[in-house]
Design an enzyme around this catalytic site. Structure first.
Site, PDB file in Angstrom:
ATOM      1  N   GLU A   1       0.837  -1.199   0.000  1.00 19.18           N
ATOM      2  CA  GLU A   1       0.000   0.000   0.000  1.00 19.18           C
ATOM      3  C   GLU A   1       0.872   1.250   0.000  1.00 19.18           C
ATOM      4  O   GLU A   1       1.976   1.245   0.544  1.00 19.18           O
ATOM      5  CB  GLU A   1      -0.892   0.049   1.251  1.00 19.18           C
ATOM      6  CG  GLU A   1      -2.055  -0.897   1.239  1.00 19.18           C
ATOM      7  CD  GLU A   1      -2.891  -0.768   2.494  1.00 19.18           C
ATOM      8  OE1 GLU A   1      -4.042  -1.219   2.471  1.00 19.18           O
ATOM      9  OE2 GLU A   1      -2.393  -0.246   3.522  1.00 19.18           O
ATOM     10  N   LYS A   2       0.363   2.296  -0.573  1.00 19.98           N
ATOM     11  CA  LYS A   2       1.017   3.596  -0.486  1.00 19.98           C
ATOM     12  C   LYS A   2       0.967   4.080   0.959  1.00 19.98           C
ATOM     13  O   LYS A   2      -0.087   4.008   1.610  1.00 19.98           O
ATOM     14  CB  LYS A   2       0.314   4.605  -1.396  1.00 19.98           C
ATOM     15  CG  LYS A   2       0.979   5.979  -1.445  1.00 19.98           C
ATOM     16  CD  LYS A   2       2.324   5.931  -2.138  1.00 19.98           C
ATOM     17  CE  LYS A   2       2.923   7.332  -2.271  1.00 19.98           C
ATOM     18  NZ  LYS A   2       4.282   7.286  -2.853  1.00 19.98           N
TER      19      LYS A   2
ATOM     20  N   ASN B   1     -12.126  -5.426  11.672  1.00 25.95           N
ATOM     21  CA  ASN B   1     -11.906  -6.325  12.795  1.00 25.95           C
ATOM     22  C   ASN B   1     -13.229  -6.975  13.157  1.00 25.95           C
ATOM     23  O   ASN B   1     -14.197  -6.282  13.484  1.00 25.95           O
ATOM     24  CB  ASN B   1     -11.336  -5.573  13.999  1.00 25.95           C
ATOM     25  CG  ASN B   1      -9.904  -5.133  13.769  1.00 25.95           C
ATOM     26  OD1 ASN B   1      -9.086  -5.921  13.315  1.00 25.95           O
ATOM     27  ND2 ASN B   1      -9.606  -3.889  14.073  1.00 25.95           N
TER      28      ASN B   1
ATOM     29  N   ARG C   1     -14.539  -8.549  15.621  1.00 27.09           N
ATOM     30  CA  ARG C   1     -14.637  -8.857  17.053  1.00 27.09           C
ATOM     31  C   ARG C   1     -14.871  -7.584  17.838  1.00 27.09           C
ATOM     32  O   ARG C   1     -14.843  -6.478  17.284  1.00 27.09           O
ATOM     33  CB  ARG C   1     -13.339  -9.509  17.531  1.00 27.09           C
ATOM     34  CG  ARG C   1     -12.119  -8.641  17.231  1.00 27.09           C
ATOM     35  CD  ARG C   1     -10.867  -9.082  17.932  1.00 27.09           C
ATOM     36  NE  ARG C   1      -9.691  -8.378  17.441  1.00 27.09           N
ATOM     37  CZ  ARG C   1      -9.318  -7.160  17.801  1.00 27.09           C
ATOM     38  NH1 ARG C   1     -10.068  -6.472  18.643  1.00 27.09           N
ATOM     39  NH2 ARG C   1      -8.228  -6.601  17.295  1.00 27.09           N
TER      40      ARG C   1
ATOM     41  N   HIS D   1      -5.457   7.547  12.476  1.00 26.68           N
ATOM     42  CA  HIS D   1      -6.097   6.231  12.486  1.00 26.68           C
ATOM     43  C   HIS D   1      -7.521   6.406  13.014  1.00 26.68           C
ATOM     44  O   HIS D   1      -7.736   6.748  14.175  1.00 26.68           O
ATOM     45  CB  HIS D   1      -5.300   5.285  13.381  1.00 26.68           C
ATOM     46  CG  HIS D   1      -5.774   3.868  13.359  1.00 26.68           C
ATOM     47  ND1 HIS D   1      -4.927   2.799  13.408  1.00 26.68           N
ATOM     48  CD2 HIS D   1      -7.017   3.334  13.285  1.00 26.68           C
ATOM     49  CE1 HIS D   1      -5.608   1.674  13.368  1.00 26.68           C
ATOM     50  NE2 HIS D   1      -6.891   1.992  13.295  1.00 26.68           N
TER      51      HIS D   1
ATOM     52  N   ILE E   1       0.788   6.765   3.815  1.00 30.44           N
ATOM     53  CA  ILE E   1       0.312   8.136   4.014  1.00 30.44           C
ATOM     54  C   ILE E   1       1.036   8.737   5.212  1.00 30.44           C
ATOM     55  O   ILE E   1       0.914   8.241   6.329  1.00 30.44           O
ATOM     56  CB  ILE E   1      -1.210   8.176   4.244  1.00 30.44           C
ATOM     57  CG1 ILE E   1      -1.940   7.583   3.040  1.00 30.44           C
ATOM     58  CG2 ILE E   1      -1.674   9.608   4.499  1.00 30.44           C
ATOM     59  CD1 ILE E   1      -3.439   7.511   3.223  1.00 30.44           C
TER      60      ILE E   1
ATOM     61  N   LYS F   1      -2.279   0.494  20.034  1.00 23.20           N
ATOM     62  CA  LYS F   1      -2.900   1.729  20.499  1.00 23.20           C
ATOM     63  C   LYS F   1      -2.701   1.945  22.002  1.00 23.20           C
ATOM     64  O   LYS F   1      -2.715   0.989  22.771  1.00 23.20           O
ATOM     65  CB  LYS F   1      -4.399   1.682  20.184  1.00 23.20           C
ATOM     66  CG  LYS F   1      -4.691   1.429  18.709  1.00 23.20           C
ATOM     67  CD  LYS F   1      -6.106   0.918  18.497  1.00 23.20           C
ATOM     68  CE  LYS F   1      -6.343   0.500  17.062  1.00 23.20           C
ATOM     69  NZ  LYS F   1      -7.626  -0.193  16.874  1.00 23.20           N
TER      70      LYS F   1
END
Length: 450
Positions: A200-201, A290, A292, A208, A203, A237
């Site tokens: 992927e490029k 995700n 879940r 997020h 950024i 996180k």
């Protein structure tokens, strides 16, 4: 409603699921390892079953032992929590085969969305914007070089079979690509049993952003807005907030509805989180789903008053959603701080051991999700997160000030924690004005260590 449910997890999330079952009048059965035999939440369960020694590979990852525990205690459902087996399609399938309701999506949905390349294709087909990069798996450096010539640098190598930062490498130039490709592939193989990657490029200075959605088996679906999770280290996180200071209400509603509609087309049921990157020019690009419950789900609960775990259990019991989208009200602002038993001054070395003092802050705007207490011994086998501090405010400014005060008042002794680091993050100008991004914490740590 279900009569009895097995909690196939441990620690903070086991405590959280137990609270939801109590509120619904459902009996809870807990599994536990030898290392967790003294966990207080076990005393509050209808029954408990030991499934093995402390190491997860011998206990919480033992699918047959967990299923046997559910069957022998006559449970009707199984909640996987997060981590461990939560996104393993085989567990969902085996529950179905054994007549157990899996509190989560079908095995088909988990498999489809767990393949990150296939998930991007499907969600792009359903109208979600995606990051630049060919939607195909690659297994050779030559393929990666060919893609890089067209895509340009910087770019990201990612594992096609899973997330969590495993198998992810940033490449700024051809030399880094040549160095990182075999490393990323090996990490992906070790983590997921599949060494294929995708490109992927990258950024720069991205945010997020993730959207929380819940869908039932009757065609109903809602979104609970977005969470911002840009304060992270090695893709893990540390602080989350909702709503994001970077999104408009129009963006929130538009993208939230798009995610709901895309997952409805897939026939998805139960809770899900769609993750995006927000570029500096304000464009959202889909990354993954995700399948879940997320660690950071409480911030969405605090601003909507929707109990996500209760809704999960109700849906597994074939009940419709308790809400429609026009009934969701976003009120105030919430911030979650993950408190880990780690030493930030020693490269975040885990700090297991006995808690000799535990004095959390208390207020009607503070929520603490934890299983620990004074005298509790943190075992060395599991994730280092020991508590989640969630603070609500009428607006973002008040939420930040209240969170800072709560962190200052929080006392944990006996082990090293990230409390001091969390305070430093909240003091940053970029956090207070909302311009922080996914590299902000790395920048803070590099300054801190000088």
């Amino acid at each position: 409603m279900l009569k009895r449910l097995l909690i196939a997890n441990r620690g903070e999330i086991a405590q959280r699921i137990l609270a939801a079952t109590k509120a619904l009048g459902v009996e809870a059965v807990a599994v536990y390892s030898v290392a967790d035999k003294n966990a207080k939440y076990l005393q509050d369960c209808h029954d408990r079953v030991c499934i093995g020694p402390g190491p997860p590979t011998q206990s919480y990852l033992q699918m047959e032992a967990i299923l046997q525990a559910a069957l022998q205690t006559e449970c009707q459902a199984l909640h996987p929590g997060y981590g461990f087996l939560a996104e393993n399609p085989l567990l969902s399938y085996m529950c179905q085969q054994q007549g157990l309701q899996f509190v989560g999506p079908s095995a088909r949905a988990i498999s489809l969305l767990g393949d990150k390349v296939q998930a991007k294709k499907v969600m792009a087909d359903y109208g979600l914007p995606t990051l630049l990069g060919p939607q195909k798996k690659i297994t050779s450096l030559e393929e990666a070089k060919s893609i890089a010539q067209n895509l340009g640098y910087p770019l990201l190598l990612k594992a096609s079979a899973g997330g969590g930062g495993k198998g992810m490498k940033l490449c700024h130039n051809p030399a880094e690509l040549e160095k990182n490709f075999p490393l990323a592939s090996m990490q992906a193989l070790q983590a997921f049993g599949d060494g294929s990657l995708y490109v992927e490029k990258y950024i720069q200075k991205a945010k997020h952003i993730e959207f929380q959605v819940i869908l039932d088996r009757y065609g109903n679906g809602i979104h609970l807005g977005e969470r911002e999770c840009s304060i992270q280290r090695r893709h893990q996180k540390l602080i989350e907030e909702s709503p994001s200071p970077a999104l408009t209400s129009e963006q929130r509603e538009e993208m939230g509805q798009k995610v709901v509609q895309a997952l409805q087309k897939l026939g998805y049921t139960n809770a899900a989180t769609a993750e995006f990157l927000l570029s500096p020019d304000g464009e959202l690009a889909f990354m993954e789903v995700n399948t879940r419950l997320q660690v950071e789900h409480p911030v969405s609960e605090q601003i909507t008053q929707v109990d996500i775990v209760q809704e999960q259990i109700k849906i597994a019991a074939n009940a419709p959603l308790s809400y429609r989208q026009n009934e969701i009200r976003f009120q105030g602002h919430a911030i979650e701080c993950r408190i880990n038993a780690e030493d930030p001054e020693r490269n975040f070395r885990p700090s297991p051991g006995k808690i000799t003092r535990f004095r959390p802050p208390t207020a009607d705007y503070i929520r603490l999700d934890t299983h620990i207490h004074e005298g509790y011994t943190i075992p060395p086998f599991y994730d280092s997160m020991i508590a989640k501090l969630i603070v609500w405010g009428e607006n973002r400014t008040q939420a930040i000030e209240r969170t800072k005060q709560a962190l200052e008042q929080f006392q944990i002794e006996g082990v090293k924690t990230t409390l001091n680091l969390l305070q430093k993050v909240l003091e940053l100008d970029s956090f207070q004005n909302g311009t922080y991004h996914t590299k902000t914490l790395e920048e803070l740590l590099s300054q801190w260590q000088k």
